[in-house]
Design an enzyme around this catalytic site. Sequence first.
Site, PDB file in Angstrom:
ATOM      1  N   ARG A 149       0.937  -1.155   0.135  1.00 30.68           N
ATOM      2  CA  ARG A 149      -0.067   0.158  -0.074  1.00 30.68           C
ATOM      3  C   ARG A 149       0.854   1.247  -0.097  1.00 30.68           C
ATOM      4  O   ARG A 149       0.674   2.363   0.674  1.00 30.68           O
ATOM      5  CB  ARG A 149      -0.921   0.026   1.271  1.00 30.68           C
ATOM      6  N   SER A 193     -10.927  -0.078   3.871  1.00 31.69           N
ATOM      7  CA  SER A 193      -9.883  -0.171   5.229  1.00 31.69           C
ATOM      8  C   SER A 193      -9.242   1.186   5.406  1.00 31.69           C
ATOM      9  O   SER A 193      -8.696   1.806   4.900  1.00 31.69           O
ATOM     10  CB  SER A 193      -8.823  -1.142   4.898  1.00 31.69           C
ATOM     11  N   GLU A 209      -4.948   4.290   6.540  1.00 33.54           N
ATOM     12  CA  GLU A 209      -4.868   4.156   5.143  1.00 33.54           C
ATOM     13  C   GLU A 209      -5.034   5.462   4.200  1.00 33.54           C
ATOM     14  O   GLU A 209      -4.128   5.690   3.276  1.00 33.54           O
ATOM     15  CB  GLU A 209      -5.408   2.933   4.641  1.00 33.54           C
TER      16      GLU A 209
HETATM   17  C1  LIG Z   1     -15.617   0.287  -0.279  1.00 36.05           C
HETATM   18  C2  LIG Z   1     -13.897   0.707  -0.652  1.00 36.05           C
HETATM   19  C3  LIG Z   1     -13.118  -0.708  -0.741  1.00 36.05           C
HETATM   20  C4  LIG Z   1     -11.637  -0.387  -1.210  1.00 36.05           C
HETATM   21  N1  LIG Z   1     -11.064  -1.563  -1.240  1.00 36.05           N
HETATM   22  C5  LIG Z   1      -9.647  -1.345  -1.532  1.00 36.05           C
HETATM   23  C6  LIG Z   1      -8.867  -2.653  -1.715  1.00 36.05           C
HETATM   24  O1  LIG Z   1      -9.391  -3.647  -1.643  1.00 36.05           O
HETATM   25  N2  LIG Z   1      -7.521  -2.244  -1.892  1.00 36.05           N
HETATM   26  C7  LIG Z   1      -7.002  -1.050  -2.020  1.00 36.05           C
HETATM   27  O2  LIG Z   1      -5.993  -1.005  -2.206  1.00 36.05           O
HETATM   28  N3  LIG Z   1      -7.864  -0.142  -1.896  1.00 36.05           N
HETATM   29  C8  LIG Z   1      -9.054   0.036  -1.539  1.00 36.05           C
HETATM   30  N4  LIG Z   1      -9.806   1.143  -1.346  1.00 36.05           N
HETATM   31  C9  LIG Z   1      -9.231   2.406  -1.447  1.00 36.05           C
HETATM   32  C10 LIG Z   1      -9.249   3.241  -2.794  1.00 36.05           C
HETATM   33  O3  LIG Z   1     -10.394   2.575  -3.446  1.00 36.05           O
HETATM   34  C11 LIG Z   1      -8.162   3.090  -3.551  1.00 36.05           C
HETATM   35  O4  LIG Z   1      -7.042   3.560  -2.956  1.00 36.05           O
HETATM   36  C12 LIG Z   1      -8.163   3.693  -4.750  1.00 36.05           C
HETATM   37  O5  LIG Z   1      -7.326   3.454  -5.698  1.00 36.05           O
HETATM   38  C13 LIG Z   1      -8.405   5.372  -4.739  1.00 36.05           C
HETATM   39  O6  LIG Z   1      -8.905   5.756  -6.056  1.00 36.05           O
HETATM   40  P1  LIG Z   1      -9.528   7.203  -6.091  1.00 36.05           P
HETATM   41  O7  LIG Z   1      -9.611   7.430  -7.605  1.00 36.05           O
HETATM   42  O8  LIG Z   1     -10.795   7.161  -5.492  1.00 36.05           O
HETATM   43  O9  LIG Z   1      -8.388   8.123  -5.297  1.00 36.05           O
HETATM   44  P2  LIG Z   1      -8.737   9.389  -4.403  1.00 36.05           P
HETATM   45  O10 LIG Z   1      -9.333   9.035  -3.150  1.00 36.05           O
HETATM   46  O11 LIG Z   1      -9.375  10.369  -5.402  1.00 36.05           O
HETATM   47  O12 LIG Z   1      -7.055   9.694  -4.198  1.00 36.05           O
HETATM   48  C14 LIG Z   1      -6.380   9.026  -3.223  1.00 36.05           C
HETATM   49  C15 LIG Z   1      -5.028   9.671  -3.337  1.00 36.05           C
HETATM   50  O13 LIG Z   1      -4.412   9.544  -4.425  1.00 36.05           O
HETATM   51  C16 LIG Z   1      -4.103  10.729  -5.141  1.00 36.05           C
HETATM   52  N5  LIG Z   1      -4.259  10.802  -6.430  1.00 36.05           N
HETATM   53  C17 LIG Z   1      -5.398  10.200  -7.221  1.00 36.05           C
HETATM   54  N6  LIG Z   1      -5.355  10.319  -8.436  1.00 36.05           N
HETATM   55  C18 LIG Z   1      -4.159  10.835  -8.629  1.00 36.05           C
HETATM   56  C19 LIG Z   1      -3.493  11.049  -9.830  1.00 36.05           C
HETATM   57  N7  LIG Z   1      -3.964  10.826 -11.121  1.00 36.05           N
HETATM   58  N8  LIG Z   1      -2.146  11.375  -9.886  1.00 36.05           N
HETATM   59  C20 LIG Z   1      -1.673  11.619  -8.747  1.00 36.05           C
HETATM   60  N9  LIG Z   1      -2.111  11.440  -7.344  1.00 36.05           N
HETATM   61  C21 LIG Z   1      -3.681  10.947  -7.487  1.00 36.05           C
HETATM   62  C22 LIG Z   1      -4.882  11.726  -4.379  1.00 36.05           C
HETATM   63  O14 LIG Z   1      -4.368  13.157  -4.376  1.00 36.05           O
HETATM   64  C23 LIG Z   1      -5.018  11.326  -2.754  1.00 36.05           C
HETATM   65  O15 LIG Z   1      -3.910  11.579  -2.292  1.00 36.05           O
HETATM   66  C24 LIG Z   1     -11.148   0.882  -0.942  1.00 36.05           C
HETATM   67  C25 LIG Z   1     -12.147   2.016  -1.003  1.00 36.05           C
HETATM   68  C26 LIG Z   1     -13.429   1.888  -0.579  1.00 36.05           C
HETATM   69  C27 LIG Z   1     -14.306   3.074  -0.444  1.00 36.05           C
END
Ligand SMILES: Cc1cc2nc3c(=O)[nH]c(=O)nc-3n(C[C@H](O)[C@H](O)[C@H](O)COP(=O)(O)OP(=O)(O)OC[C@H]3O[C@@H](n4cnc5c(N)ncnc54)[C@H](O)[C@@H]3O)c2cc1C
Length: 352
Positions: free
Chosen positions: A167, A246, A345
């Site tokens: 992670r 998480s 996380e």
């Molecule tokens: C129900 C649920 C289940 C989940 N299950 C998992 C799982 O099984 N495994 C797991 O690893 N994660 C999981 N996650 C966490 C999350 O979905 C992941 O981390 C996902 O990749 C975040 O994507 P996002 O586009 O929503 O990012 P955001 O929440 O919009 O951003 C997260 C971070 O990444 C940065 N960021 C986003 N896009 C970019 C970009 N293009 N360039 C630079 N920085 C960027 C943002 O600035 C921020 O710091 C879960 C979340 C939820 C709500």
Amino acid sequence: MTELVVRERVPLAPLTTLGVGGQARWFVEARDEASVVAAHAWARARGVSLRVLGGGSNVVVADAGVEALVVQLALRGIDAHAADGGVSVTVAAGEPWDALVQATIEQDWAGLECLSGIPGLVGATPIQNVGAYGQEVSDTVSAVRVLDTESGAVTMLPAAACGFGYRDSAFKRDAPGRWIVLAVTYRLIPGGPPTVGYADVDRHLARQGTGAPTLRDVRRAVLAIRRGKSMVLDDPSDPNRRSCGSFFLNPILEADAAATVTARAGDITMPRWPQADGRVKLSAAWLIEHAGFARGERAGPVGLSTRHTLAIVAHDGARTADVLAFARRIQDGVEGRFGVRLTPEPVLWGHA
Ligand SMILES: Cc1cc2nc3c(=O)[nH]c(=O)nc-3n(C[C@H](O)[C@H](O)[C@H](O)COP(=O)(O)OP(=O)(O)OC[C@H]3O[C@@H](n4cnc5c(N)ncnc54)[C@H](O)[C@@H]3O)c2cc1C
């Protein structure tokens, strides 16, 4: 010349899965690389900090909001070509992650099947090296196209430069915010076998009587397991749906520190996963439960998911302060019982 539409005081709560927090002082939706470059130039010219928003599934925005230009990435496009016995799939940062996973499985390309059902967009997947059920994107990422906000240059970073860990990545660890991910290239294997061997998935497949699982079987199994934990966001009536998934990382400790926790636990069934570097990964969920927190436990408008110990859920009326106070209570409880402080996380935005 790209015309940038900068909005002011845009509420961020509806753009996050937790659904709490204040406004972005400035906000831009970027549909192409030129807009991302222009947004970066806009922020730099005004001495304003810049934050990138994907699907908002891993951020916790402060109630006071963020004094920054928030750039929501909406770049789309997928390009695939054969390369070195595999297929090289380059995906724009704004593509929805799970739709990509589904599309690769329909093509019978192996490599992403266990990552089914994770919310968010492609561009965020390298940031925390998204992983689940025995796969991580670092298994397949071959390159990441980025805007380096220090130099202003758009470059390709090979996977080796991404510093992937559990992670974790160089993007998150070494210089948070320095690189804006514009596109990610994954190397997948046409006709390849699915990744199996993760206990929950194997048990589910065995119960279904699936002897030689296909990519589709593994995707179905992962989605079913995730739905059972409210970890797929496709049910608007699910009372557990407002979370970041998480909330805490599984702690990875030096062997002697892990042995101390084991001794304090006084329970030989405590999960311990030895790592290649000699350290030991512990289960944050187990520690939380054995520190006395039960699924569904509430503190006013926030609480633990009734189906997943690691998920903190925001209910009606919750504010970010409530979420963070509850998270601290859990951290304090676990630390008091086992001497380990859990690390959140999600990324905290706008917090002192
Ligand atoms: C129900 C649920 C289940 C989940 N299950 C998992 C799982 O099984 N495994 C797991 O690893 N994660 C999981 N996650 C966490 C999350 O979905 C992941 O981390 C996902 O990749 C975040 O994507 P996002 O586009 O929503 O990012 P955001 O929440 O919009 O951003 C997260 C971070 O990444 C940065 N960021 C986003 N896009 C970019 C970009 N293009 N360039 C630079 N920085 C960027 C943002 O600035 C921020 O710091 C879960 C979340 C939820 C709500």
